[in-house]
Scaffold this active site. Structure first.
Site, PDB file in Angstrom:
ATOM      1  N   LYS A  13       1.144  42.641   2.529  1.00  0.00           N
ATOM      2  CA  LYS A  13       0.783  41.425   1.780  1.00  0.00           C
ATOM      3  C   LYS A  13       0.440  41.752   0.320  1.00  0.00           C
ATOM      4  O   LYS A  13       0.908  41.094  -0.605  1.00  0.00           O
ATOM      5  CB  LYS A  13      -0.428  40.730   2.432  1.00  0.00           C
ATOM      6  CG  LYS A  13      -0.195  40.325   3.880  1.00  0.00           C
ATOM      7  CD  LYS A  13      -1.410  39.606   4.473  1.00  0.00           C
ATOM      8  CE  LYS A  13      -2.659  40.452   4.588  1.00  0.00           C
ATOM      9  NZ  LYS A  13      -2.671  41.422   5.715  1.00  0.00           N
ATOM     10  N   ARG A  87      -8.182  33.553   7.146  1.00  0.00           N
ATOM     11  CA  ARG A  87      -8.100  34.450   8.294  1.00  0.00           C
ATOM     12  C   ARG A  87      -8.663  33.815   9.553  1.00  0.00           C
ATOM     13  O   ARG A  87      -8.655  34.440  10.614  1.00  0.00           O
ATOM     14  CB  ARG A  87      -8.911  35.712   8.004  1.00  0.00           C
ATOM     15  CG  ARG A  87      -8.098  36.925   7.589  1.00  0.00           C
ATOM     16  CD  ARG A  87      -9.090  37.991   7.203  1.00  0.00           C
ATOM     17  NE  ARG A  87      -8.640  39.329   7.336  1.00  0.00           N
ATOM     18  CZ  ARG A  87      -8.144  40.060   6.327  1.00  0.00           C
ATOM     19  NH1 ARG A  87      -7.948  39.536   5.147  1.00  0.00           N
ATOM     20  NH2 ARG A  87      -7.822  41.311   6.525  1.00  0.00           N
ATOM     21  N   ARG A 126      -1.180  55.778   4.412  1.00  0.00           N
ATOM     22  CA  ARG A 126      -1.791  55.391   3.145  1.00  0.00           C
ATOM     23  C   ARG A 126      -3.078  56.204   2.911  1.00  0.00           C
ATOM     24  O   ARG A 126      -3.325  56.707   1.817  1.00  0.00           O
ATOM     25  CB  ARG A 126      -2.110  53.887   3.210  1.00  0.00           C
ATOM     26  CG  ARG A 126      -2.881  53.313   2.056  1.00  0.00           C
ATOM     27  CD  ARG A 126      -2.816  51.794   2.069  1.00  0.00           C
ATOM     28  NE  ARG A 126      -3.857  51.181   2.900  1.00  0.00           N
ATOM     29  CZ  ARG A 126      -3.914  49.886   3.218  1.00  0.00           C
ATOM     30  NH1 ARG A 126      -2.965  49.063   2.800  1.00  0.00           N
ATOM     31  NH2 ARG A 126      -4.878  49.404   3.954  1.00  0.00           N
ATOM     32  N   ARG A 138     -10.018  54.005   1.581  1.00  0.00           N
ATOM     33  CA  ARG A 138     -10.791  52.850   2.048  1.00  0.00           C
ATOM     34  C   ARG A 138     -11.613  53.223   3.275  1.00  0.00           C
ATOM     35  O   ARG A 138     -11.111  53.852   4.199  1.00  0.00           O
ATOM     36  CB  ARG A 138      -9.832  51.705   2.390  1.00  0.00           C
ATOM     37  CG  ARG A 138      -9.546  50.814   1.201  1.00  0.00           C
ATOM     38  CD  ARG A 138      -8.503  49.769   1.517  1.00  0.00           C
ATOM     39  NE  ARG A 138      -8.822  48.945   2.677  1.00  0.00           N
ATOM     40  CZ  ARG A 138      -8.122  47.881   3.014  1.00  0.00           C
ATOM     41  NH1 ARG A 138      -7.080  47.507   2.293  1.00  0.00           N
ATOM     42  NH2 ARG A 138      -8.457  47.175   4.066  1.00  0.00           N
ATOM     43  N   ARG A 149      -9.755  45.969  13.224  1.00  0.00           N
ATOM     44  CA  ARG A 149      -9.053  45.066  12.304  1.00  0.00           C
ATOM     45  C   ARG A 149      -7.882  44.382  13.007  1.00  0.00           C
ATOM     46  O   ARG A 149      -7.639  43.189  12.819  1.00  0.00           O
ATOM     47  CB  ARG A 149      -8.556  45.841  11.074  1.00  0.00           C
ATOM     48  CG  ARG A 149      -9.666  46.063  10.058  1.00  0.00           C
ATOM     49  CD  ARG A 149      -9.398  47.263   9.180  1.00  0.00           C
ATOM     50  NE  ARG A 149      -8.305  47.047   8.238  1.00  0.00           N
ATOM     51  CZ  ARG A 149      -7.690  48.038   7.581  1.00  0.00           C
ATOM     52  NH1 ARG A 149      -8.050  49.287   7.784  1.00  0.00           N
ATOM     53  NH2 ARG A 149      -6.732  47.766   6.727  1.00  0.00           N
TER      54      ARG A 149
END
Ligand code: ADP
Length: 192
Positions: A13, A87, A126, A138, A149
């Site tokens: 996204k 969300r 990542r 992160r 998540r």
């Protein structure tokens, strides 16, 4: 033109929103980025959300709706890209009210379709790359938070697919293609 980018963590996204900002002068409203900013700036709200975000859980609707409301007040430019918001169904209803109160509409909810194996690979990759490059990783890009998540996504966010379908606003794109192919698919939807 106002759109939502919908999809699980790691679906791409943020990457696609970045293209739209550059090429169509749209405004990216990423609640994830806003919350990370609040977290690192050490505001009261940042402190309240930090642990929740690190675990991979959703923060309250009230907080994110408040953040979005503030950002809708400025210049609209080429329109808004909602990235990581809404969300939950309550957030979706709130967004539709906010837009209506501004005389704006939602043009499309674009679902980036991917599968879980690819997601986990992308996110773990990542984090690896960032670590090798000495960049910050992160706090929620670890396997445990990632599981949460994903579960949050399936429990609370995936019902939005049906919600926007029923409103006639859902558009699906194959999020597994190359970045440019996904970008082209999104362009076709926007240029219709
Ligand atoms: P992802 O890579 O998982 O799509 P984001 O950067 O969009 O992540 O969001 C990171 C975290 O910020 C989420 O796991 C959640 O804790 C919080 N968050 C972001 N957007 C929302 C939202 N709309 N509602 C509730 N929590 C949110």
């Amino acid at each position: 033109m106002n759109i939502i980018l919908l999809g699980p963590p790691g679906a791409g996204k943020g990457t696609q929103a970045g293209f739209l900002v550059k090429e169509r002068d749209m405004i990216q409203l990423s609640t994830g980025d806003m919350l990370r900013e609040a977290k690192s700036s050490g505001t009261e709200m940042g402190k309240r959300v930090a642990a929740i975000m690190d675990r991979g859980e959703l923060v309250t609707d009230e907080i994110v709706i408040g953040l979005i409301r503030e950002r809708l007040e400025g210049d609209k430019k080429g329109g808004f890209i909602f990235d990581g918001f809404p969300r939950t169904l309550a957030q979706a209803d709130a967004l539709s009210e906010l837009l209506a109160s501004m005389g704006e509409t939602l043009d499309a909810a674009i679902e980036l379709q991917v599968n879980d194996e690819v997601l986990v690979g992308r996110i773990v990759g990542r984090a690896e790359e960032a670590r090798k490059a000495g960049l910050p990783v992160r706090a929620d890009d670890n396997e445990e938070s990632l599981k949460i998540r994903l579960m949050e996504y399936y429990k609370k966010t995936s019902p939005l697919i049906g919600y926007y379908y029923a409103k006639g606003q859902l558009r699906g794109v194959d999020g597994l293609g190359q970045m440019d192919a996904v970008k082209a698919d999104i362009a076709r939807i926007l240029d219709k």
